[in-house]
Structure formats: structure tokens, C-alpha cells
Motif scaffolding. Structure first.
Motif, PDB file in Angstrom:
ATOM      1  N   ARG A 115      19.803   9.117 -24.646  1.00 38.49           N
ATOM      2  CA  ARG A 115      20.030  10.518 -24.986  1.00 38.49           C
ATOM      3  C   ARG A 115      21.342  10.757 -25.731  1.00 38.49           C
ATOM      4  N   ASP A 116      22.323   9.940 -25.450  1.00 35.50           N
ATOM      5  CA  ASP A 116      23.651  10.178 -26.037  1.00 35.50           C
ATOM      6  C   ASP A 116      24.167   8.896 -26.699  1.00 35.50           C
ATOM      7  N   PRO A 117      23.610   8.518 -27.859  1.00 34.24           N
ATOM      8  CA  PRO A 117      24.010   7.261 -28.500  1.00 34.24           C
ATOM      9  C   PRO A 117      25.430   7.293 -29.043  1.00 34.24           C
ATOM     10  N   SER A 118      26.133   6.188 -28.870  1.00 31.19           N
ATOM     11  CA  SER A 118      27.477   6.027 -29.430  1.00 31.19           C
ATOM     12  C   SER A 118      27.360   5.436 -30.832  1.00 31.19           C
ATOM     13  N   LEU A 119      28.480   5.285 -31.508  1.00 27.59           N
ATOM     14  CA  LEU A 119      28.471   4.678 -32.841  1.00 27.59           C
ATOM     15  C   LEU A 119      27.943   3.245 -32.767  1.00 27.59           C
ATOM     16  N   ASN A 120      28.265   2.540 -31.691  1.00 22.01           N
ATOM     17  CA  ASN A 120      27.791   1.161 -31.529  1.00 22.01           C
ATOM     18  C   ASN A 120      26.283   1.088 -31.340  1.00 22.01           C
ATOM     19  N   ASP A 121      25.683   2.148 -30.815  1.00 22.70           N
ATOM     20  CA  ASP A 121      24.235   2.169 -30.599  1.00 22.70           C
ATOM     21  C   ASP A 121      23.473   2.398 -31.897  1.00 22.70           C
ATOM     22  N   ARG A 122      24.115   3.048 -32.846  1.00 25.50           N
ATOM     23  CA  ARG A 122      23.450   3.403 -34.097  1.00 25.50           C
ATOM     24  C   ARG A 122      23.340   2.202 -35.036  1.00 25.50           C
ATOM     25  N   VAL A 123      22.423   2.302 -35.970  1.00 25.35           N
ATOM     26  CA  VAL A 123      22.257   1.254 -36.985  1.00 25.35           C
ATOM     27  C   VAL A 123      23.240   1.514 -38.119  1.00 25.35           C
ATOM     28  N   HIS A 124      23.957   0.472 -38.532  1.00 28.54           N
ATOM     29  CA  HIS A 124      24.961   0.605 -39.593  1.00 28.54           C
ATOM     30  C   HIS A 124      24.453   0.104 -40.936  1.00 28.54           C
ATOM     31  N   VAL A 125      23.434  -0.747 -40.917  1.00 26.42           N
ATOM     32  CA  VAL A 125      22.825  -1.268 -42.147  1.00 26.42           C
ATOM     33  C   VAL A 125      21.328  -1.414 -41.891  1.00 26.42           C
ATOM     34  N   LEU A 126      20.515  -0.933 -42.825  1.00 28.14           N
ATOM     35  CA  LEU A 126      19.064  -1.036 -42.692  1.00 28.14           C
ATOM     36  C   LEU A 126      18.540  -2.026 -43.723  1.00 28.14           C
ATOM     37  N   VAL A 127      17.761  -2.997 -43.243  1.00 27.82           N
ATOM     38  CA  VAL A 127      17.295  -4.079 -44.112  1.00 27.82           C
ATOM     39  C   VAL A 127      15.773  -4.159 -44.094  1.00 27.82           C
ATOM     40  N   CYS A 128      15.161  -3.979 -45.256  1.00 28.91           N
ATOM     41  CA  CYS A 128      13.713  -4.080 -45.401  1.00 28.91           C
ATOM     42  C   CYS A 128      13.362  -5.513 -45.800  1.00 28.91           C
ATOM     43  N   VAL A 129      12.512  -6.160 -45.016  1.00 34.63           N
ATOM     44  CA  VAL A 129      12.142  -7.561 -45.268  1.00 34.63           C
ATOM     45  C   VAL A 129      10.731  -7.596 -45.844  1.00 34.63           C
ATOM     46  N   ILE A 130      10.607  -8.211 -47.031  1.00 32.99           N
ATOM     47  CA  ILE A 130       9.340  -8.224 -47.765  1.00 32.99           C
ATOM     48  C   ILE A 130       9.040  -9.650 -48.219  1.00 32.99           C
ATOM     49  N   PRO A 131       7.807 -10.148 -48.026  1.00 34.45           N
ATOM     50  CA  PRO A 131       7.466 -11.487 -48.504  1.00 34.45           C
ATOM     51  C   PRO A 131       7.465 -11.552 -50.022  1.00 34.45           C
ATOM     52  N   GLY A 132       7.860 -12.698 -50.563  1.00 28.22           N
ATOM     53  CA  GLY A 132       7.987 -12.857 -52.005  1.00 28.22           C
ATOM     54  C   GLY A 132       6.719 -12.592 -52.786  1.00 28.22           C
ATOM     55  N   SER A 133       5.574 -12.766 -52.153  1.00 26.36           N
ATOM     56  CA  SER A 133       4.303 -12.507 -52.823  1.00 26.36           C
ATOM     57  C   SER A 133       4.027 -11.009 -52.931  1.00 26.36           C
ATOM     58  N   ILE A 134       4.880 -10.198 -52.286  1.00 26.22           N
ATOM     59  CA  ILE A 134       4.723  -8.748 -52.180  1.00 26.22           C
ATOM     60  C   ILE A 134       3.478  -8.404 -51.356  1.00 26.22           C
ATOM     61  N   ALA A 135       2.984  -9.356 -50.573  1.00 26.39           N
ATOM     62  CA  ALA A 135       1.858  -9.076 -49.679  1.00 26.39           C
ATOM     63  C   ALA A 135       2.290  -8.036 -48.646  1.00 26.39           C
ATOM     64  N   GLY A 136       1.386  -7.187 -48.272  1.00 26.13           N
ATOM     65  CA  GLY A 136       1.704  -6.161 -47.284  1.00 26.13           C
ATOM     66  C   GLY A 136       2.221  -4.876 -47.895  1.00 26.13           C
ATOM     67  N   LEU A 137       2.340  -4.850 -49.220  1.00 27.94           N
ATOM     68  CA  LEU A 137       2.834  -3.644 -49.872  1.00 27.94           C
ATOM     69  C   LEU A 137       1.684  -2.806 -50.430  1.00 27.94           C
ATOM     70  N   GLN A 138       0.677  -2.575 -49.608  1.00 30.46           N
ATOM     71  CA  GLN A 138      -0.368  -1.646 -49.987  1.00 30.46           C
ATOM     72  C   GLN A 138       0.208  -0.224 -49.969  1.00 30.46           C
ATOM     73  N   ASP A 139      -0.532   0.706 -50.542  1.00 32.23           N
ATOM     74  CA  ASP A 139      -0.026   2.067 -50.680  1.00 32.23           C
ATOM     75  C   ASP A 139       0.411   2.666 -49.353  1.00 32.23           C
ATOM     76  N   ASP A 140      -0.365   2.413 -48.288  1.00 28.34           N
ATOM     77  CA  ASP A 140      -0.033   2.973 -46.983  1.00 28.34           C
ATOM     78  C   ASP A 140       1.280   2.395 -46.457  1.00 28.34           C
TER      79      ASP A 140
END
Length: 234
Positions: free
Chosen positions: A107-132
Motif C-alpha cells: 500500500r505504501d511503496p518506498s523509492l526502493n520498491d519502485r521500478v527505476h528502469v523498465l526493460v522490454c525483452v524481445i527475441p531477435g526474430s521479432i516473434a511474439g510481436l503480433q498486434d495484440d
């Protein structure tokens, strides 16, 4: 925090960073060679030990369940995790997001609880990148933007998708194929091309290799520097 399509290599990247830093192959973040469904089902934080010093490197990886067409992690849970509302060990429910009355809701997140960097991981073939999938990934990106959180993308399995790189990983920045894939990710997801890191995760090797480590640690360095800037700005 790492997020992306199921089987993209999120957990494998955590293992690869730890392998590069420790100088030996590790597999603390469990993965599955069969694929198809997310093997990660819980929200889990990973700290990496500094040799035998009893201390840890000053960063933490948070791993989440993969995005799938009809199953996988709820986008709302990713947003809650970014804000620090999801406690370590929460078991993701593909059909409903974390509620405030759940024991794993912070309920009461501190700065340490929050995410500081967001990283999207995608396979090189771009598989899984359908419109949805793109729609869901884009929704997460926009939520991070509104919170001012720096974002990166990692393009994995580059050796499996490009014969030149499979022959010699040092060809990574000479490959026209990978350049095209990076441009495609940038065009569909909106990441600037200099925020997309091509990497080869360790998955079948029994020893580490300097050229593989270079790509992994280059991506890690970019993340840490941006994360420090984000925290300092706050």
C-alpha cells in the motif's frame, strides 16, 4: 524490471548478467526449453553477489510473467509493479490483476520498491510481436513514460536469427539483418534505436566468453546509468 512476450529470454538475461559478473555460468532464474507458456509465474527480485565478499552489486532485477495472447501476465499487474505496489513472491493470475486486499499488495511503496528502469525483452526474430502483443507492450511503455521512468529494449537470440552473428558474435554491429530488426522494433514499439541492445544470452554454453559478456555488460551499463539518473532526479 524486465517484461516482454513469453519465451523472449527475460529470465535468461538475468542469468546471463550474473554469469558475466561472476565469471561462471549460473541459472538461478529458472527457464524452460519447451516454451509456449511462461515458465515464470511469480514476481521475483534477484540480487547478484559480489564473489565471496558477502555483499551484492547495487542493483536488483525484477522478473515477471511473460505476456501471452490470451493468458500471461495482466498489463495492470505490470503497471502496479512499476509503481512498487507488488511485493516479492506474488503469484500472477492471468485472469485478474492484484487487488488491494491481497497480502502481496504494497500500500505504501518506498523509492526502493519502485521500478527505476523498465526493460522490454524481445527475441531477435521479432516473434511474439503480433498486434495484440504490441498493443500491450505499448500500453506498458506509455505508463512508464507518464512516470518518467527510463526504458530500454533488449533484442535476444541474435545468434539464432542471424547466420553472420552465429558464425562470429563480433559481427553483431555489421549485420544488416540485425540492423533491420532493430529498426523494426523501433518503428513498431517506439524505442529510439540507441536504446535497443542486441545480446546473446547464455543457454547452452558451459563457459563464459568475452565477446558475449561485452554485449551483456554494455546493456547492463546503459540500464544502471539511466537508473542512477532517474533516482538522482527524484
Amino acid at each position: 524490471m524486465l517484461y516482454g512476450p513469453v519465451g523472449a529470454g527475460k529470465s535468461s538475461f538475468i542469468n546471463s548478467v550474473e554469469s558475466a559478473l561472476r565469471g561462471e555460468i549460473t541459472d538461478r532464474a529458472k527457464t524452460d526449453a519447451i516454451g509456449g507458456k511462461s515458465y515464470t509465474t511469480k514476481y521475483k527480485a534477484y540480487k547478484i553477489k559480489k564473489g565471496d565478499t558477502g555483499t551484492h552489486y547495487p542493483f536488483v532485477f525484477n522478473d515477471v510473467m511473460g505476456l501471452e495472447k490470451d493468458e500471461g501476465v495482466c498489463v495492470e499487474d505490470i503497471k502496479l509493479a512499476i509503481k512498487g505496489h507488488v511485493k516479492n513472491g506474488y503469484n500472477f493470475n492471468p485472469r485478474s490483476s492484484l487487488s488491494e486486499d491481497n497480502q502481496h499488495y504494497n500500500r505504501d511503496p518506498s523509492l526502493n520498491d519502485r521500478v527505476h528502469v523498465l526493460v522490454c525483452v524481445i527475441p531477435g526474430s521479432i516473434a511474439g510481436l503480433q498486434d495484440d502483443s504490441v498493443r500491450k507492450l505499448r500500453e506498458v511503455r506509455l505508463a512508464a513514460r507518464d512516470m518518467g521512468i527510463p526504458e530500454f529494449a533488449i533484442l535476444t537470440r541474435i545468434d539464432e536469427t542471424c547466420p553472420e552473428v552465429n558464425k562470429d558474435i563480433r559481427n553483431v554491429y555489421k549485420s544488416k539483418y540485425l540492423k533491420k530488426k532493430i529498426e523494426e522494433v523501433s518503428g513498431r514499439m517506439g524505442f529510439p534505436q540507441n536504446c535497443i541492445f542486441p545480446v546473446k544470452n547464455y543457454h547452452s554454453e558451459i563457459n563464459i566468453h568475452d565477446d558475449t559478456d561485452t554485449l551483456i555488460l554494455s546493456a547492463l551499463t546503459g540500464m544502471i546509468e539511466s537508473g542512477e539518473d532517474f533516482v538522482n532526479d527524484l
